[in-house]
Design an enzyme around this catalytic site. Structure first.
Site, PDB file in Angstrom:
ATOM      1  N   GLY A 122      80.161  16.739  72.132  1.00  0.00           N
ATOM      2  CA  GLY A 122      80.269  18.177  72.320  1.00  0.00           C
ATOM      3  C   GLY A 122      79.858  19.000  71.118  1.00  0.00           C
ATOM      4  N   GLY A 157      83.167  16.140  64.540  1.00  0.00           N
ATOM      5  CA  GLY A 157      82.317  14.962  64.380  1.00  0.00           C
ATOM      6  C   GLY A 157      80.864  15.241  64.706  1.00  0.00           C
ATOM      7  N   CYS A 158      80.634  16.011  65.756  1.00  0.00           N
ATOM      8  CA  CYS A 158      79.264  16.307  66.175  1.00  0.00           C
ATOM      9  C   CYS A 158      78.565  17.240  65.187  1.00  0.00           C
ATOM     10  CB  CYS A 158      79.266  16.912  67.575  1.00  0.00           C
ATOM     11  SG  CYS A 158      79.949  15.784  68.822  1.00  0.00           S
ATOM     12  N   THR A 159      79.327  18.144  64.597  1.00  0.00           N
ATOM     13  CA  THR A 159      78.754  19.030  63.588  1.00  0.00           C
ATOM     14  C   THR A 159      78.361  18.241  62.349  1.00  0.00           C
ATOM     15  OG1 THR A 159      80.056  20.912  64.380  1.00  0.00           O
ATOM     16  CG2 THR A 159      79.197  21.045  62.135  1.00  0.00           C
ATOM     17  N   ALA A 178      75.199  16.145  63.126  1.00  0.00           N
ATOM     18  CA  ALA A 178      73.991  16.975  63.179  1.00  0.00           C
ATOM     19  C   ALA A 178      73.565  17.410  61.779  1.00  0.00           C
ATOM     20  CB  ALA A 178      74.227  18.194  64.067  1.00  0.00           C
TER      21      ALA A 178
END
Length: 238
Positions: free
Chosen positions: A121, A126-128, A131
């Site tokens: 998401g 974690g995704c930030t 990326a």
């Protein structure tokens, strides 16, 4: 303090335990001017466990934790990972650049390698981090003729906002119904919460063949980009 408990619930035993934590933390009736009734009312105003999770989630790792607390093995919940050394599964998904659909043929037409990474998401911790690390290493990837492309079940609009907010020089694909995630063995379905893209990364060569799959990414997100670069160098040297 009940408010602190409400905004930072304990998910170590799953969503139900988090709700239980709210009641337990407010057992002394009044703390700092907030009584038990106020806290219980706040909980009652949340329509469902799914809404509760969505309103308090701060990390995409919660999806995996939720699967565990409901007795689901995340590895079993996800569909089978495709074999390497053969053509990668075909797909056609809308991109965050607003230029229409992106296909596997689109990615390989310029004879570039592709790092196709699936994430749960946009805007989650974690995704930030993942990326940002890909962005920080982007020049190294480009030197090796490689492009970075992300995939999640987020909408095109949300992915576009994520790319803009994080100043990403690569784009995301929106797999809203989770069908491409299923093809790549990255779909994690949790009853009552829907389907998410599990955090997995795929290296595809210029001919469109799937060359490597990273399935254990969640436990070491901070060093994942460096690991992908090392594997890419290894594959390109063969």
């Amino acid at each position: 303090c009940p408010i602190a408990a409400f905004t930072r619930p304990n998910y170590s035993r799953g969503p139900s335990a988090a709700v239980g934590c709210l009641y337990a933390s407010s057992s002394n009736n009044v703390h700092d001017g907030v009584d038990r009734v106020t806290v219980v009312t706040n909980v009652a105003n949340i329509n469902s466990r799914r809404a509760f999770l969505q309103s308090t989630v701060t990390s995409a790792a919660l999806v995996v934790a939720t699967a565990a607390c409901t007795g689901i093995d995340p590895a079993q919940a996800a569909s089978a990972v495709p074999a390497t050394g053969v053509p990668a599964p075909k797909f056609s998904l809308p991109n965050s650049q607003g230029t229409g659909m992106t296909t596997l043929d689109t990615l390989t037409k310029d004879k570039k390698w592709t790092v196709l990474y699936f994430y749960p998401g946009a805007f989650t911790n974690g995704c930030t981090l993942e990326a940002r690390n890909f962005q920080n290493d982007l020049e190294e990837y480009q030197k090796r003729g490689t492009q970075i492309v992300g995939v999640s079940v987020d909408s095109v609009e949300k992915n576009a906002q994520f790319c803009t907010a994080e100043k990403l020089d690569f784009y995301m694909l929106s797999d809203v119904d989770g069908e491409v995630s299923k093809k790549y063995g990255s779909a994690l379905s949790v009853p009552g919460f829907g389907t998410f893209s599990n955090r997995q990364t795929y290296i595809i060569d210029p001919s469109g063949d799937l060359r490597w799959v990273f399935t254990d990414v969640e436990s070491h997100v901070s060093r994942h980009s460096a690991e992908v670069l090392d594997k890419l160098k290894e594959l390109q040297s063969v």
